[in-house]
Design a protein around this motif. Structure first.
Motif, PDB file in Angstrom:
ATOM      1  N   ALA A  17      -3.275  15.614 -64.736  1.00  0.00           N
ATOM      2  CA  ALA A  17      -3.269  14.978 -63.614  1.00  0.00           C
ATOM      3  C   ALA A  17      -3.962  16.072 -62.329  1.00  0.00           C
ATOM      4  O   ALA A  17      -4.776  15.552 -61.448  1.00  0.00           O
ATOM      5  CB  ALA A  17      -2.248  14.280 -63.110  1.00  0.00           C
ATOM      6  N   PHE A  74      -5.778  23.000 -67.999  1.00  0.00           N
ATOM      7  CA  PHE A  74      -4.705  21.987 -68.476  1.00  0.00           C
ATOM      8  C   PHE A  74      -3.809  22.822 -69.281  1.00  0.00           C
ATOM      9  O   PHE A  74      -4.074  23.679 -70.052  1.00  0.00           O
ATOM     10  CB  PHE A  74      -5.201  20.772 -69.063  1.00  0.00           C
ATOM     11  CG  PHE A  74      -4.300  20.040 -69.901  1.00  0.00           C
ATOM     12  CD1 PHE A  74      -3.278  19.461 -69.225  1.00  0.00           C
ATOM     13  CD2 PHE A  74      -4.184  20.275 -71.220  1.00  0.00           C
ATOM     14  CE1 PHE A  74      -2.040  19.049 -70.066  1.00  0.00           C
ATOM     15  CE2 PHE A  74      -3.265  19.553 -72.204  1.00  0.00           C
ATOM     16  CZ  PHE A  74      -2.106  18.951 -71.488  1.00  0.00           C
TER      17      PHE A  74
ATOM     18  N   ALA C  28      -3.609   7.733 -63.191  1.00  0.00           N
ATOM     19  CA  ALA C  28      -2.619   7.745 -61.820  1.00  0.00           C
ATOM     20  C   ALA C  28      -3.506   7.353 -60.811  1.00  0.00           C
ATOM     21  O   ALA C  28      -2.812   6.889 -59.738  1.00  0.00           O
ATOM     22  CB  ALA C  28      -1.857   8.983 -61.743  1.00  0.00           C
ATOM     23  N   TYR C  68      -5.490  -0.640 -68.593  1.00  0.00           N
ATOM     24  CA  TYR C  68      -6.618   0.011 -68.764  1.00  0.00           C
ATOM     25  C   TYR C  68      -7.724  -0.713 -69.490  1.00  0.00           C
ATOM     26  O   TYR C  68      -7.582  -0.580 -70.719  1.00  0.00           O
ATOM     27  CB  TYR C  68      -6.335   1.618 -68.692  1.00  0.00           C
ATOM     28  CG  TYR C  68      -5.449   1.924 -67.558  1.00  0.00           C
ATOM     29  CD1 TYR C  68      -3.942   1.878 -67.764  1.00  0.00           C
ATOM     30  CD2 TYR C  68      -5.897   2.436 -66.320  1.00  0.00           C
ATOM     31  CE1 TYR C  68      -3.236   2.358 -66.973  1.00  0.00           C
ATOM     32  CE2 TYR C  68      -5.120   3.062 -65.603  1.00  0.00           C
ATOM     33  CZ  TYR C  68      -3.985   2.945 -65.865  1.00  0.00           C
ATOM     34  OH  TYR C  68      -2.917   3.403 -64.825  1.00  0.00           O
TER      35      TYR C  68
ATOM     36  N   VAL D  31       4.030   8.707 -62.013  1.00  0.00           N
ATOM     37  CA  VAL D  31       3.089   8.552 -63.068  1.00  0.00           C
ATOM     38  C   VAL D  31       2.457   9.885 -63.691  1.00  0.00           C
ATOM     39  O   VAL D  31       2.789   9.958 -64.992  1.00  0.00           O
ATOM     40  CB  VAL D  31       1.887   7.833 -62.831  1.00  0.00           C
ATOM     41  CG1 VAL D  31       0.886   7.516 -64.028  1.00  0.00           C
ATOM     42  CG2 VAL D  31       2.307   6.506 -62.221  1.00  0.00           C
ATOM     43  N   PRO D  32       2.524  10.971 -62.904  1.00  0.00           N
ATOM     44  CA  PRO D  32       2.091  12.213 -63.527  1.00  0.00           C
ATOM     45  C   PRO D  32       3.377  12.723 -64.284  1.00  0.00           C
ATOM     46  O   PRO D  32       3.117  13.619 -65.160  1.00  0.00           O
ATOM     47  CB  PRO D  32       1.531  12.877 -62.545  1.00  0.00           C
ATOM     48  CG  PRO D  32       0.914  12.078 -61.665  1.00  0.00           C
ATOM     49  CD  PRO D  32       1.697  10.786 -61.685  1.00  0.00           C
ATOM     50  N   TRP D  33       4.355  12.556 -63.698  1.00  0.00           N
ATOM     51  CA  TRP D  33       5.758  12.866 -64.255  1.00  0.00           C
ATOM     52  C   TRP D  33       5.818  12.456 -65.892  1.00  0.00           C
ATOM     53  O   TRP D  33       6.157  13.001 -66.463  1.00  0.00           O
ATOM     54  CB  TRP D  33       7.064  12.502 -63.449  1.00  0.00           C
ATOM     55  CG  TRP D  33       6.896  13.196 -62.141  1.00  0.00           C
ATOM     56  CD1 TRP D  33       6.307  13.873 -61.555  1.00  0.00           C
ATOM     57  CD2 TRP D  33       8.151  12.932 -61.085  1.00  0.00           C
ATOM     58  NE1 TRP D  33       6.583  14.380 -60.345  1.00  0.00           N
ATOM     59  CE2 TRP D  33       7.758  13.720 -60.010  1.00  0.00           C
ATOM     60  CE3 TRP D  33       9.114  12.113 -61.013  1.00  0.00           C
ATOM     61  CZ2 TRP D  33       8.557  13.581 -58.757  1.00  0.00           C
ATOM     62  CZ3 TRP D  33       9.979  12.165 -60.032  1.00  0.00           C
ATOM     63  CH2 TRP D  33       9.594  12.841 -58.895  1.00  0.00           C
ATOM     64  N   GLU D  35       3.502  11.804 -67.557  1.00  0.00           N
ATOM     65  CA  GLU D  35       2.385  12.509 -68.427  1.00  0.00           C
ATOM     66  C   GLU D  35       3.232  13.814 -68.876  1.00  0.00           C
ATOM     67  O   GLU D  35       2.780  14.650 -69.954  1.00  0.00           O
ATOM     68  CB  GLU D  35       1.246  12.775 -67.600  1.00  0.00           C
ATOM     69  CG  GLU D  35       0.109  13.286 -68.172  1.00  0.00           C
ATOM     70  CD  GLU D  35      -1.147  13.316 -67.293  1.00  0.00           C
ATOM     71  OE1 GLU D  35      -2.031  12.702 -67.671  1.00  0.00           O
ATOM     72  OE2 GLU D  35      -1.126  14.095 -66.435  1.00  0.00           O
ATOM     73  N   VAL D  36       3.858  14.495 -67.805  1.00  0.00           N
ATOM     74  CA  VAL D  36       4.473  15.878 -68.205  1.00  0.00           C
ATOM     75  C   VAL D  36       5.397  15.660 -69.293  1.00  0.00           C
ATOM     76  O   VAL D  36       5.371  16.645 -70.217  1.00  0.00           O
ATOM     77  CB  VAL D  36       5.376  16.284 -66.810  1.00  0.00           C
ATOM     78  CG1 VAL D  36       6.192  17.350 -67.269  1.00  0.00           C
ATOM     79  CG2 VAL D  36       4.133  16.808 -65.802  1.00  0.00           C
ATOM     80  N   ARG D  38       5.296  13.115 -71.603  1.00  0.00           N
ATOM     81  CA  ARG D  38       4.568  13.140 -72.905  1.00  0.00           C
ATOM     82  C   ARG D  38       3.909  14.370 -73.427  1.00  0.00           C
ATOM     83  O   ARG D  38       3.960  14.760 -74.598  1.00  0.00           O
ATOM     84  CB  ARG D  38       3.773  12.009 -72.407  1.00  0.00           C
ATOM     85  CG  ARG D  38       2.850  11.401 -73.592  1.00  0.00           C
ATOM     86  CD  ARG D  38       2.182  10.051 -72.931  1.00  0.00           C
ATOM     87  NE  ARG D  38       1.248  10.229 -72.102  1.00  0.00           N
ATOM     88  CZ  ARG D  38       1.097  10.061 -70.724  1.00  0.00           C
ATOM     89  NH1 ARG D  38       2.037   9.219 -70.098  1.00  0.00           N
ATOM     90  NH2 ARG D  38       0.093  10.451 -69.859  1.00  0.00           N
ATOM     91  N   VAL D  39       3.490  15.235 -72.630  1.00  0.00           N
ATOM     92  CA  VAL D  39       2.832  16.115 -72.942  1.00  0.00           C
ATOM     93  C   VAL D  39       3.715  17.433 -73.507  1.00  0.00           C
ATOM     94  O   VAL D  39       3.593  17.874 -74.524  1.00  0.00           O
ATOM     95  CB  VAL D  39       1.907  16.909 -71.833  1.00  0.00           C
ATOM     96  CG1 VAL D  39       1.490  18.447 -72.124  1.00  0.00           C
ATOM     97  CG2 VAL D  39       0.830  16.122 -71.470  1.00  0.00           C
ATOM     98  N   TYR D  49      -1.496  18.661 -76.955  1.00  0.00           N
ATOM     99  CA  TYR D  49      -2.196  17.867 -76.595  1.00  0.00           C
ATOM    100  C   TYR D  49      -3.702  18.473 -76.519  1.00  0.00           C
ATOM    101  O   TYR D  49      -4.848  18.037 -77.018  1.00  0.00           O
ATOM    102  CB  TYR D  49      -2.166  17.163 -75.248  1.00  0.00           C
ATOM    103  CG  TYR D  49      -3.157  16.121 -74.948  1.00  0.00           C
ATOM    104  CD1 TYR D  49      -3.326  14.896 -75.644  1.00  0.00           C
ATOM    105  CD2 TYR D  49      -3.977  16.320 -73.950  1.00  0.00           C
ATOM    106  CE1 TYR D  49      -4.514  14.321 -75.382  1.00  0.00           C
ATOM    107  CE2 TYR D  49      -5.286  15.603 -73.556  1.00  0.00           C
ATOM    108  CZ  TYR D  49      -5.275  14.447 -74.591  1.00  0.00           C
ATOM    109  OH  TYR D  49      -6.456  13.518 -74.218  1.00  0.00           O
ATOM    110  N   LEU D  61      -4.736   6.346 -72.205  1.00  0.00           N
ATOM    111  CA  LEU D  61      -3.970   5.546 -71.805  1.00  0.00           C
ATOM    112  C   LEU D  61      -4.477   4.142 -71.644  1.00  0.00           C
ATOM    113  O   LEU D  61      -5.442   4.125 -70.819  1.00  0.00           O
ATOM    114  CB  LEU D  61      -3.173   5.849 -70.428  1.00  0.00           C
ATOM    115  CG  LEU D  61      -1.927   5.347 -70.104  1.00  0.00           C
ATOM    116  CD1 LEU D  61      -1.080   6.537 -69.334  1.00  0.00           C
ATOM    117  CD2 LEU D  61      -1.751   4.329 -69.146  1.00  0.00           C
TER     118      LEU D  61
END
Lengths: 143, 143, 143, 143
Positions: A17, A74, C28, C68, D31-33, D35-36, D38-39, D49, D61
């Motif tokens: 993000a 990233f 997000a 999405y 929402v970015p959490w 992602e954290v 998941r990554v 990833y 997504l």
């Protein structure tokens, strides 16, 4: 997070993000990282920022300078190196270096200045003496 | 968005997501607003940023300075006043004033410097002459 | 922002800061756009969200769903179409469609549910009758 | 980050920039959490990833659901508990629980679905067999 007095080291990993369509970290995303470094330094001194706010004070940012040297990407592991460079009765300043943990490459250098204000009035006030004293050992004078 | 040559005016409204627990706009949230001002100025010149990237170039940010004067709050109407202050073969700089539209109060003053690079190599390159020419009339020399 | 009763239309332009390394808008980043749509709808009803908070209430988000469909990109003009779909004494729900203004392509469909709470206690409370009445004409029953 | 197969545990600390004027974490900041989480799960499987993108693929997504139960606040220590709940040839899904590390209080429960696409075409493609095999041991069937 291993830190000696003087320089505080916070580690974090770049979130997807935080990247942008250039394929690197967006320049605005570094600004919260400086805040992470600053907040972690304050916690290490024994004067966590939450305690400052619990006394009805805010430490508001008045100046921000960031120099961008090399992009982070990233999933990079990042170290934010934070130094308290000025400590006056109503003002604080910090200096930052954001580096890639693997290579030591400097991504960003930054500086922030802050003013202590009363939450209800937003007027500058003295930093409480006991909290001030906790910060003194961390002060690194700039040449 | 009414703008004369020289100063570009972008208007936006503060989003709740841009506020923080101090009850005002978080300092990092102003940084994308400067970008909005800059991108809108470029579009007004006839050299929209997307066209620059379509030529395989990126305009990367190298320096950021922000001075915070007065807080903006949720739902405030904001004007970002953007000026192109430097235009060289490989570099650009902008100056910004972020004001409350209702009162004219200055919230933030800012400055950004940028370097033109080739996307594939990230090496500095000349800004294409035709795009450069579109920007010239917008240049305001700093005293 | 032209809107008839029932569906509210907010327009915005994609910021570079909202893109990610996939070259499109980060997932997000759509969430604050839904908030923009919701806040603008409330303002249009005559019950701006700031007035609700000024009465010591918060409207907190309890559920979020986003589907999405097609990516938005930097500089795209976006329309957020917002509909109030449920209005109870302590709860609200909204539905959203985020479209590209030029083509009408749907980028995202969303739904949010909200609870009215007292700020000091965070306990659910009745939505004030006068504000409730302002929202009623905007309610669109879901089939 | 201690994790057994099946559920992955990521820890993070709430940033001030993630709070809003309600004094708690803004709903979009969770929402970015996710992602954290998941990554980090993907990295733990041996299929980080970045490697997936290095093969010219994107995992985009398609669906997001978040249920907000209890607010997180500035400086809270958070654990994101992530589970891979579906693994098909072109699709993945994850489930999340975001808890306060100190008390175990659940702040948020979430779910995301994803599609594997080719970066150049944005068309769905098969997830490479070797990467797929790395994920299989982490799959937790939903009852």
């Amino acid at each position: 997070m291993a830190s000696e007095l003087g320089i505080h080291r916070s580690q974090l990993r770049v979130r997807y993000a935080e990247t942008d369509a250039m394929g690197v970290v967006h320049h605005a995303a570094y600004v919260p990282w400086l805040e992470v470094g600053r907040v972690n330094l304050l916690r290490a001194t024994g004067a966590p920022y939450g305690d400052i706010e619990a006394r009805g004070l805010l430490v508001v940012l008045s100046d921000l300078q960031v120099r961008y040297r090399s992009p982070a990407r990233f999933d990079d592991l990042i170290e934010v190196q934070t130094t308290l460079t000025s400590l006056k009765s109503r003002q604080l300043a910090f200096r930052y270096r954001v580096v890639l943990l693997d290579t030591g490459t400097t991504c960003v250098e930054g500086m922030t200045s802050h003013i202590v204000v009363q939450r209800t009035t937003m007027k500058p006030v003295m930093f409480p003496a006991d909290l001030h004293d906790l910060l003194v050992p961390w002060l690194v004078s700039e040449k």
